[in-house]
Design a protein around this motif. Structure first.
Motif, mmCIF file in Angstrom:
data_model
loop_
_atom_site.group_PDB
_atom_site.id
_atom_site.type_symbol
_atom_site.label_atom_id
_atom_site.label_comp_id
_atom_site.label_asym_id
_atom_site.label_seq_id
_atom_site.Cartn_x
_atom_site.Cartn_y
_atom_site.Cartn_z
ATOM 1 N N PRO A 171 31.402 12.267 47.202
ATOM 2 C CA PRO A 171 30.190 11.793 47.899
ATOM 3 C C PRO A 171 28.960 12.686 47.711
ATOM 4 C CG PRO A 171 32.091 11.638 49.338
ATOM 5 C CD PRO A 171 32.518 12.419 48.123
ATOM 6 N N LEU A 172 29.166 13.935 47.317
ATOM 7 C CA LEU A 172 28.040 14.851 47.101
ATOM 8 C C LEU A 172 27.404 14.697 45.725
ATOM 9 C CD1 LEU A 172 29.593 18.142 48.563
ATOM 10 C CD2 LEU A 172 28.110 16.479 49.738
ATOM 11 N N LEU A 173 28.109 14.056 44.794
ATOM 12 C CA LEU A 173 27.654 13.996 43.405
ATOM 13 C C LEU A 173 26.566 12.951 43.182
ATOM 14 C CD1 LEU A 173 31.107 14.219 41.572
ATOM 15 C CD2 LEU A 173 29.503 16.085 42.101
ATOM 16 N N ASP A 174 25.572 13.318 42.380
ATOM 17 C CA ASP A 174 24.560 12.373 41.921
ATOM 18 C C ASP A 174 25.096 11.590 40.719
ATOM 19 O OD1 ASP A 174 22.703 13.398 43.811
ATOM 20 O OD2 ASP A 174 22.232 15.047 42.441
ATOM 21 N N LYS A 175 25.876 12.281 39.873
ATOM 22 C CA LYS A 175 26.485 11.657 38.690
ATOM 23 C C LYS A 175 27.841 12.311 38.463
ATOM 24 C CE LYS A 175 22.256 10.662 36.195
ATOM 25 N NZ LYS A 175 21.514 10.767 34.968
ATOM 26 N N GLN A 176 28.794 11.528 37.959
ATOM 27 C CA GLN A 176 30.085 12.074 37.567
ATOM 28 C C GLN A 176 30.114 12.282 36.055
ATOM 29 O OE1 GLN A 176 32.855 9.615 40.522
ATOM 30 N NE2 GLN A 176 33.984 11.116 39.306
ATOM 31 N N VAL A 177 30.816 13.309 35.635
ATOM 32 C CA VAL A 177 31.059 13.568 34.218
ATOM 33 C C VAL A 177 32.455 13.007 33.947
ATOM 34 C CG1 VAL A 177 31.213 15.309 32.405
ATOM 35 C CG2 VAL A 177 29.645 15.659 34.334
ATOM 36 N N ASP A 178 32.514 11.702 33.715
ATOM 37 C CA ASP A 178 33.806 11.027 33.573
ATOM 38 C C ASP A 178 34.669 11.625 32.478
ATOM 39 O OD1 ASP A 178 33.194 9.207 35.622
ATOM 40 O OD2 ASP A 178 32.141 7.901 34.222
ATOM 41 N N GLY A 179 34.076 12.041 31.397
ATOM 42 C CA GLY A 179 34.829 12.567 30.280
ATOM 43 C C GLY A 179 35.577 13.849 30.587
ATOM 44 N N PHE A 180 35.144 14.596 31.602
ATOM 45 C CA PHE A 180 35.824 15.851 31.909
ATOM 46 C C PHE A 180 37.270 15.611 32.335
ATOM 47 C CE2 PHE A 180 37.384 18.945 34.959
ATOM 48 C CZ PHE A 180 37.446 20.055 34.136
ATOM 49 N N GLY A 181 37.483 14.769 33.329
ATOM 50 C CA GLY A 181 38.841 14.507 33.803
ATOM 51 C C GLY A 181 39.717 13.921 32.711
ATOM 52 N N GLU A 182 39.137 13.006 31.942
ATOM 53 C CA GLU A 182 39.882 12.385 30.843
ATOM 54 C C GLU A 182 40.303 13.429 29.813
ATOM 55 O OE1 GLU A 182 37.044 9.567 29.408
ATOM 56 O OE2 GLU A 182 37.159 8.341 31.221
ATOM 57 N N ALA A 235 34.555 16.253 37.387
ATOM 58 C CA ALA A 235 33.320 17.040 37.323
ATOM 59 C C ALA A 235 32.144 16.121 37.591
ATOM 60 C CB ALA A 235 33.173 17.710 35.957
ATOM 61 N N GLY A 236 31.041 16.738 38.000
ATOM 62 C CA GLY A 236 29.843 15.960 38.252
ATOM 63 C C GLY A 236 28.651 16.865 38.494
ATOM 64 N N LEU A 237 27.536 16.224 38.715
ATOM 65 C CA LEU A 237 26.265 16.906 38.923
ATOM 66 C C LEU A 237 25.735 16.567 40.304
ATOM 67 C CD1 LEU A 237 24.136 18.641 37.379
ATOM 68 C CD2 LEU A 237 22.996 16.478 36.854
#
Length: 179
Positions: free
Chosen positions: A93-104, A125-127
């Motif tokens: 809920p705190l993230l503006d954007k997720q870095v989907d590729g990180f978890g993958e 991960a996210g920003l």
């Protein structure tokens, strides 16, 4: 005309350990992250350990993402499927954007080490407010895998074709030498 290579630009990194069973003295994962981020040339900006509680995590991380000096947050622990594992629920809920590729990518790399058990990792991960956040498993080995296999290069301005440093610090401005 060839681009001038970017120099290494150190980042201020915060480390949060999420654990119901460990204190700072037993925090091998947090210690490993601190050691490797310093070896890479970055600065430890702050460190904390909290119980696996959504609101305790959000409080610490919210303060860090509001701090202009904090560029990156590394969180270790609470990404599994046990009933108390709640890091993704606290942080998403705190993230503006997720870095989907990180978890993958983390699960792909981790599969080479632990096989299909990697499907139980909810690493992400996210920003948030120009602060990059990585949520990692609590195992020291998994933290090293994530750092060495993904994070280290993405936090190095010299890595091409892209990295997160310019997004976090802005474009590199070489020093002006007066004549």
């Amino acid at each position: 005309m060839a681009k001038t290579p970017s120099p290494f630009r150190p980042l201020n990194i915060n480390v949060l350990t999420v654990s119901d069973t460990r204190g700072l003295a037993e925090d091998t994962s947090g210690e490993a992250l601190i050691e490797i981020l310093k070896e890479a040339g970055h600065t430890l900006n702050d460190r904390a350990l909290v119980k696996d509680d959504v609101y305790a995590m959000r409080a610490v991380v919210s303060n860090w993402i509001a701090d202009e000096n904090a560029h990156v947050v590394l969180i270790t622990g609470g990404t599994g499927f046990y009933s108390r594992d709640s890091t993704p629920e606290a942080i998403i809920p705190l993230l503006d954007k997720q870095v989907d590729g990180f978890g993958e990518l983390f699960r792909q790399i981790s599969h080479q080490e632990i096989g299909t058990s990697t499907i139980q990792s909810r690493a992400l991960a996210g920003l948030a407010n120009k602060t990059l956040i990585f949520c990692l498993p609590g195992s020291t080995g998994a933290c090293r895998t994530a750092w060495n296999g993904i994070i280290k290069e993405q936090l190095d301005a010299r890595h091409r074709p892209c990295n997160f440093v310019t997004m976090l610090l802005g474009p590199y401005q070489p020093p002006i030498h007066e004549v």
